[in-house]
Structures are given as structure tokens and as C-alpha cells.
Motif scaffolding. Structure first.
Motif, PDB file in Angstrom:
ATOM      1  N   ARG A  47       0.821  -1.219   0.000  1.00 46.87           N
ATOM      2  CA  ARG A  47       0.000   0.000   0.000  1.00 46.87           C
ATOM      3  C   ARG A  47       0.855   1.270   0.000  1.00 46.87           C
ATOM      4  NH1 ARG A  47      -5.065   1.365  -1.465  1.00 46.87           N
ATOM      5  NH2 ARG A  47      -5.442   3.449  -0.685  1.00 46.87           N
ATOM      6  N   ASP A  48       1.924   1.285   0.801  1.00 50.21           N
ATOM      7  CA  ASP A  48       2.759   2.492   0.846  1.00 50.21           C
ATOM      8  C   ASP A  48       3.439   2.747  -0.491  1.00 50.21           C
ATOM      9  OD1 ASP A  48       4.371   0.244   1.235  1.00 50.21           O
ATOM     10  OD2 ASP A  48       5.772   1.287   2.547  1.00 50.21           O
ATOM     11  N   GLY A  49       3.815   1.692  -1.210  1.00 48.62           N
ATOM     12  CA  GLY A  49       4.389   1.849  -2.540  1.00 48.62           C
ATOM     13  C   GLY A  49       3.375   2.384  -3.535  1.00 48.62           C
ATOM     14  N   LEU A  53       3.458   5.980  -5.575  1.00 51.59           N
ATOM     15  CA  LEU A  53       3.253   6.088  -7.028  1.00 51.59           C
ATOM     16  C   LEU A  53       2.124   7.054  -7.354  1.00 51.59           C
ATOM     17  CD1 LEU A  53       3.617   2.409  -8.301  1.00 51.59           C
ATOM     18  CD2 LEU A  53       5.044   4.366  -8.910  1.00 51.59           C
ATOM     19  N   MET A  54       1.055   6.986  -6.574  1.00 55.32           N
ATOM     20  CA  MET A  54      -0.088   7.874  -6.812  1.00 55.32           C
ATOM     21  C   MET A  54       0.292   9.339  -6.579  1.00 55.32           C
ATOM     22  SD  MET A  54      -3.049   5.383  -5.192  1.00 55.32           S
ATOM     23  CE  MET A  54      -4.242   6.662  -4.996  1.00 55.32           C
TER      24      MET A  54
END
Length: 67
Positions: A47-49, A53-54
Motif C-alpha cells: 500500500r505504501d508503494g 506512485l499515486m
């Protein structure tokens, strides 16, 4: 210039794994990594990755629909 440390790779394969030269050169990089005991494949995106990216690549407009 190549990003590979060929002397170290050859030493790991020929001395460490006791491969014959023909066996060493016939391996794919994935096979060689597996023989060296490295984990196969990349870790799944957490999720943190995804959030990073977002933030780096935000949508240009908010009404993009899936599918």
C-alpha cells in the motif's frame, strides 16, 4: 559499460556453485539468482508503494473510470 560484476559472478558460479563454464554461460539470470539462493521475483507492491506512485503520478482529472 556493463552493470555486472563479471569476475564476482563467475567466481560465484564456477567456484561457489562448482558449475562448469558451459553450465554457467547456459544459465538465465533468473536461474542463476535462484541457484545463489536469492528470492525469486519482486516483492508485491504494498500500500505504501502504491500511495507513493499515486503521489508521483496523479490522475490529470478525477473522473477516470475503470474498464
Amino acid at each position: 559499460m556493463s552493470g555486472f560484476d563479471w569476475p564476482a559472478l563467475m567466481q560465484a558460479g564456477l567456484r561457489g556453485l562448482r558449475l562448469r563454464p558451459a553450465e554457467f554461460w547456459a544459465l538465465t539470470p533468473a536461474e542463476f539468482r535462484l541457484m545463489l539462493g536469492e528470492a525469486q521475483g519482486l516483492a508485491p507492491l504494498a500500500r505504501d508503494g502504491l500511495e507513493a506512485l499515486m503521489r508521483s503520478f496523479p490522475d490529470m482529472n478525477g473522473d477516470v473510470k475503470d474498464g
